[in-house]
Design a protein around this motif. Structure first.
Motif, PDB file in Angstrom:
ATOM      1  N   ASN A   1       0.847  -1.311  -0.572  1.00  0.00           N
ATOM      2  CA  ASN A   1      -0.292   0.164   0.309  1.00  0.00           C
ATOM      3  C   ASN A   1       1.035   1.346  -0.350  1.00  0.00           C
ATOM      4  N   LEU A   2       0.387   2.114  -0.722  1.00  0.00           N
ATOM      5  CA  LEU A   2       0.778   3.707  -0.670  1.00  0.00           C
ATOM      6  C   LEU A   2      -0.081   4.361  -0.231  1.00  0.00           C
ATOM      7  N   MET A   3       0.672   5.784   0.530  1.00  0.00           N
ATOM      8  CA  MET A   3       0.211   6.536   1.030  1.00  0.00           C
ATOM      9  C   MET A   3       1.018   7.515   0.682  1.00  0.00           C
ATOM     10  N   PHE A   4       1.096   8.933  -0.086  1.00  0.00           N
ATOM     11  CA  PHE A   4       1.741   9.971  -0.676  1.00  0.00           C
ATOM     12  C   PHE A   4       0.826  10.994   0.161  1.00  0.00           C
ATOM     13  N   LEU A   5       1.227  11.204   1.894  1.00  0.00           N
ATOM     14  CA  LEU A   5       0.853  12.253   2.532  1.00  0.00           C
ATOM     15  C   LEU A   5       1.811  13.517   2.397  1.00  0.00           C
ATOM     16  N   SER A   6       1.740  14.049   1.242  1.00  0.00           N
ATOM     17  CA  SER A   6       2.713  15.023   0.669  1.00  0.00           C
ATOM     18  C   SER A   6       2.156  15.525  -1.065  1.00  0.00           C
ATOM     19  N   GLY A   7       3.202  16.755  -0.934  1.00  0.00           N
ATOM     20  CA  GLY A   7       2.642  18.095  -2.214  1.00  0.00           C
ATOM     21  C   GLY A   7       3.880  17.536  -2.871  1.00  0.00           C
ATOM     22  N   ASN A   8       3.604  17.928  -4.358  1.00  0.00           N
ATOM     23  CA  ASN A   8       4.813  18.233  -5.467  1.00  0.00           C
ATOM     24  C   ASN A   8       5.405  17.323  -5.324  1.00  0.00           C
ATOM     25  N   ALA A   9       5.551  15.718  -4.867  1.00  0.00           N
ATOM     26  CA  ALA A   9       6.357  14.078  -4.838  1.00  0.00           C
ATOM     27  C   ALA A   9       6.323  13.923  -6.031  1.00  0.00           C
ATOM     28  N   VAL A  10       7.891  13.266  -6.318  1.00  0.00           N
ATOM     29  CA  VAL A  10       8.215  12.546  -7.567  1.00  0.00           C
ATOM     30  C   VAL A  10       8.518  13.696  -8.509  1.00  0.00           C
ATOM     31  N   CYS A  11       8.676  15.646  -8.703  1.00  0.00           N
ATOM     32  CA  CYS A  11       9.013  16.138  -9.549  1.00  0.00           C
ATOM     33  C   CYS A  11       9.744  16.079 -10.139  1.00  0.00           C
ATOM     34  N   TRP A  12      10.395  15.852  -9.569  1.00  0.00           N
ATOM     35  CA  TRP A  12      11.836  15.754 -10.376  1.00  0.00           C
ATOM     36  C   TRP A  12      12.762  14.602 -10.716  1.00  0.00           C
ATOM     37  N   VAL A  13      13.299  14.435 -11.265  1.00  0.00           N
ATOM     38  CA  VAL A  13      14.513  13.115 -11.579  1.00  0.00           C
ATOM     39  C   VAL A  13      15.740  13.226 -11.213  1.00  0.00           C
ATOM     40  N   THR A  14      16.201  12.660  -9.944  1.00  0.00           N
ATOM     41  CA  THR A  14      17.475  13.345  -8.811  1.00  0.00           C
ATOM     42  C   THR A  14      18.483  12.420  -9.069  1.00  0.00           C
ATOM     43  N   PRO A  15      19.372  11.791  -9.894  1.00  0.00           N
ATOM     44  CA  PRO A  15      20.009  11.356 -10.207  1.00  0.00           C
ATOM     45  C   PRO A  15      21.092  11.326  -8.941  1.00  0.00           C
ATOM     46  N   MET A  16      21.647  10.355  -8.474  1.00  0.00           N
ATOM     47  CA  MET A  16      22.626  10.211  -7.092  1.00  0.00           C
ATOM     48  C   MET A  16      24.364   9.946  -7.041  1.00  0.00           C
TER      49      MET A  16
ATOM     50  N   ASN B   1      -4.184  -4.162  -2.620  1.00  0.00           N
ATOM     51  CA  ASN B   1      -4.166  -3.064  -1.722  1.00  0.00           C
ATOM     52  C   ASN B   1      -4.467  -1.485  -2.420  1.00  0.00           C
ATOM     53  N   PHE B   2      -4.125  -0.064  -1.828  1.00  0.00           N
ATOM     54  CA  PHE B   2      -3.987   0.645  -1.937  1.00  0.00           C
ATOM     55  C   PHE B   2      -3.852   1.726  -2.509  1.00  0.00           C
ATOM     56  N   ILE B   3      -3.911   3.084  -2.763  1.00  0.00           N
ATOM     57  CA  ILE B   3      -2.948   3.998  -2.672  1.00  0.00           C
ATOM     58  C   ILE B   3      -3.462   5.527  -2.750  1.00  0.00           C
ATOM     59  N   PHE B   4      -3.456   6.161  -0.918  1.00  0.00           N
ATOM     60  CA  PHE B   4      -3.999   6.996  -1.172  1.00  0.00           C
ATOM     61  C   PHE B   4      -2.495   8.586  -1.503  1.00  0.00           C
ATOM     62  N   ASN B   5      -3.437   9.274  -2.268  1.00  0.00           N
ATOM     63  CA  ASN B   5      -2.814  10.923  -2.309  1.00  0.00           C
ATOM     64  C   ASN B   5      -3.428  11.703  -2.008  1.00  0.00           C
ATOM     65  N   ALA B   6      -2.589  12.429  -0.665  1.00  0.00           N
ATOM     66  CA  ALA B   6      -3.180  13.688   0.296  1.00  0.00           C
ATOM     67  C   ALA B   6      -3.542  14.461  -0.911  1.00  0.00           C
ATOM     68  N   ALA B   7      -2.491  14.654  -1.424  1.00  0.00           N
ATOM     69  CA  ALA B   7      -2.137  15.830  -2.189  1.00  0.00           C
ATOM     70  C   ALA B   7      -1.616  17.315  -2.178  1.00  0.00           C
ATOM     71  N   THR B   8      -0.950  16.912  -0.301  1.00  0.00           N
ATOM     72  CA  THR B   8      -0.530  18.423   0.403  1.00  0.00           C
ATOM     73  C   THR B   8       0.595  18.658   1.042  1.00  0.00           C
ATOM     74  N   ILE B   9       1.816  18.992   1.027  1.00  0.00           N
ATOM     75  CA  ILE B   9       2.694  19.436   1.871  1.00  0.00           C
ATOM     76  C   ILE B   9       2.480  19.077   2.860  1.00  0.00           C
ATOM     77  N   PHE B  10       1.223  20.201   3.935  1.00  0.00           N
ATOM     78  CA  PHE B  10       0.869  20.095   4.906  1.00  0.00           C
ATOM     79  C   PHE B  10      -0.347  18.608   5.755  1.00  0.00           C
ATOM     80  N   TRP B  11      -0.202  17.865   4.854  1.00  0.00           N
ATOM     81  CA  TRP B  11      -1.558  16.782   5.132  1.00  0.00           C
ATOM     82  C   TRP B  11      -1.146  16.937   7.338  1.00  0.00           C
ATOM     83  N   CYS B  12       0.388  16.575   7.055  1.00  0.00           N
ATOM     84  CA  CYS B  12       0.650  16.233   8.661  1.00  0.00           C
ATOM     85  C   CYS B  12       0.670  17.312   9.503  1.00  0.00           C
ATOM     86  N   GLN B  13       0.543  18.316   9.275  1.00  0.00           N
ATOM     87  CA  GLN B  13      -0.297  19.260   9.729  1.00  0.00           C
ATOM     88  C   GLN B  13      -1.057  19.425  11.024  1.00  0.00           C
TER      89      GLN B  13
END
Length: 519
Positions: free
Chosen positions: A325-340, A469-481
């Protein structure tokens, strides 16, 4: 300095039983809401998190005296440091590099963050005093890279009984004269493990580093060629400065050295551990393969999770397809490819840059390419993984508005269509629903206001995975506040909008999702 001691096993067990009883009788549920379904799932394994949080916490773990080099500065040269690795397992070692200018003796206290009866952290170890010295400022490398090569101050061996979590090291100068002031800052690292767990909490440390301007203006956003291109390299081998990139969003000097954790991620960690969830922690770099995630039942992306190596994307994609299961309690997630890549001495995953946009063939990707490219990397459509996409504009503030109150995720909240949670959306979000995903449901959407006036749009979604399984996208950086308010926490604001803090509805929605997927 603090002299907290761990309780012995007997008192710890007694406290654990007391905590468990209290949670069972009144764990913060709304009236009429179901008991946590995760309790049965956890009974089959030892809940090390609940046992850890039954130990005695400490009130004295925050920074009390922080001094920056100037009023609008980004660093605290009086005392600052960094760690040789983003994360470490029990039994391994981690080097801690510290600089003091002027030279000063100092101590290092290690705290594990958690709930701990509402105190927020537990003292694990006191090191020092050490003789501090001024360590050299790195010369800018190619692409403005600032990579410190400081001598280790100490090497910390992680005891076998240290539980996975986010650890803060509080550095405190010791002035020679009692009438002279002391100064403090943090270093931060993650202790990870390999055990099966119900929840894997991924810290968004790639994004912490992307926005880190230490020592003056050297983030991926501050290169002279522009703030959205692939021009700048950034290194984990440097201190985290004040969150100066977020002036007007978070301006909290008492978080210096902790990346974005205390501002955008600790409210989730605090809440999960308060309610006894079986959670393990990792950095972004642990997700370059799916191995760790496949041992867990639910993966959480939290806060500001913007920068993902392409290997992270494919790992989480694999996890979803295998039933995690995936929870995206985040915003602007997975926006930029970031080579390390490795740092100067071969340690892996110590340098990164903005390699290019995710988004596949979406129009907003073409816009990014035309305005800020050319980029050497190009990522797939993130919406097909997270359930919504990163369109433009991507920042602003607004209310989280229910559009599908009959969905099971709202059970026990009492929410009706059109009900709103004020200020919960910001300062970045997900705005374009991936409606082509079979079974995807939009559960909340509405306007956000860029600069307080220019309208944009966000969309929160839930969709079923291929194996129940389920995938939830809260769609905001501020969810955890909306989940908790740990000691010392500072609420953010953006675009003339702000979240209110803990909200029973946010707590119940989060609980409903976890109850369902952990049952």
């Amino acid at each position: 300095m603090s002299t907290d001691k761990d309780p012995d096993f007997t008192s710890s067990r007694r406290a654990f039983l007391k905590t468990s009883a209290t949670t069972a009788l009144g764990g913060g549920l709304l009236a009429g809401a179901p008991e946590p379904a995760h309790a049965a799932a956890q009974s089959a394994r030892s809940n090390v998190i609940a046992q850890e949080n039954a130990r005695e916490g400490t009130l004295d773990w925050q920074l009390s005296r922080v001094r920056l080099d100037k009023s609008d500065g980004f660093r605290s040269p009086f005392i600052e440091g960094y760690c040789s690795r983003q994360s470490v397992k029990a039994g391994e070692t981690i080097d801690i590099m510290v600089s003091t200018a002027p030279e000063s003796k100092f101590t290092l206290e290690i705290f594990r963050t958690g709930y701990y009866g509402g105190k927020g952290a537990r003292l694990m170890k006191v090191l020092g005093p050490f003789d501090g010295k001024a360590q050299p400022m790195p010369k800018p490398g190619e692409k403005d890279l600032h990579e410190c090569r400081w001598e280790p101050t100490t090497t910390l061996a992680i005891p076998e009984d240290w539980v996975s979590g986010v650890y803060l090291g509080r550095l405190t100068t010791l002035p020679e004269q009692s009438d002279k002031p002391y100064w403090q800052t943090y270093v931060i690292f993650i202790v990870r493990d390999e055990r099966p767990a119900n929840i894997l909490f991924q810290c968004s440390d790639n994004t912490w580093q992307a926005y880190n301007r230490w020592p003056t203006h050297y983030s991926v956003y501050t290169h002279p060629k522009g703030n959205q291109g692939p021009w700048a390299d950034v290194s984990f081998d440097r201190p985290y400065g004040r969150q100066s990139q977020y002036t007007g969003i978070v301006n909290d000097p008492l978080s210096v050295g902790s990346g974005e954790f205390t501002s955008f991620e600790q409210p989730l960690s605090y809440w999960l551990e308060q309610h006894g969830y079986d959670v393990s922690y990792c950095s972004n770099s642990e997700m370059l393969t799916p191995d760790r995630g496949l041992k867990c039942r639910t993966f959480i992306s939290v806060g500001h999770d913007e920068y993902w190596d392409i290997r992270q994307f494919h790992s989480v994609e694999k996890m979803r397809d295998e039933g995690v299961n995936l929870m995206f309690l985040s915003g602007n997630a997975v926006c930029w490819v970031t080579p390390m890549r490795a740092g100067f001495d071969g340690r892996e995953n110590r340098i990164m840059f903005r390699g290019g946009p995710y988004g596949g063939g979406q129009d907003y990707v073409k816009d990014r390419q035309e305005k800020n490219g050319p980029f050497p990397e190009h990522g797939p459509d993130e919406g097909l993984l997270i359930g919504a996409r990163n369109g433009r504009p991507i920042n602003g503030g607004g209310d989280w508005i229910v559009t599908n109150p009959g969905h099971w995720i709202f059970e026990g909240t009492g929410m009706k269509k059109g009900d709103r949670i004020p200020g919960l959306v910001g300062w970045e979000y997900h705005n374009l629903a991936a409606t082509e995903i079979p079974g995807l449901e939009i559960i909340a959407e509405g306007p956000v206001w860029v600069g307080g006036e220019t309208p944009s749009h966000y969309t929160a979604t839930v969709y079923p995975g291929p194996k129940g399984n389920f995938i939830f996208n809260a769609a905001t950086i501020f969810w955890c506040q909306g989940l908790s308010h740990p000691p010392g926490h500072t609420l953010p604001w953006s675009h003339w909008s702000r979240p209110f803090g803990p909200d029973e509805r946010v707590q119940q929605i989060t609980r409903n999702f976890l109850n369902k997927v952990l049952a």
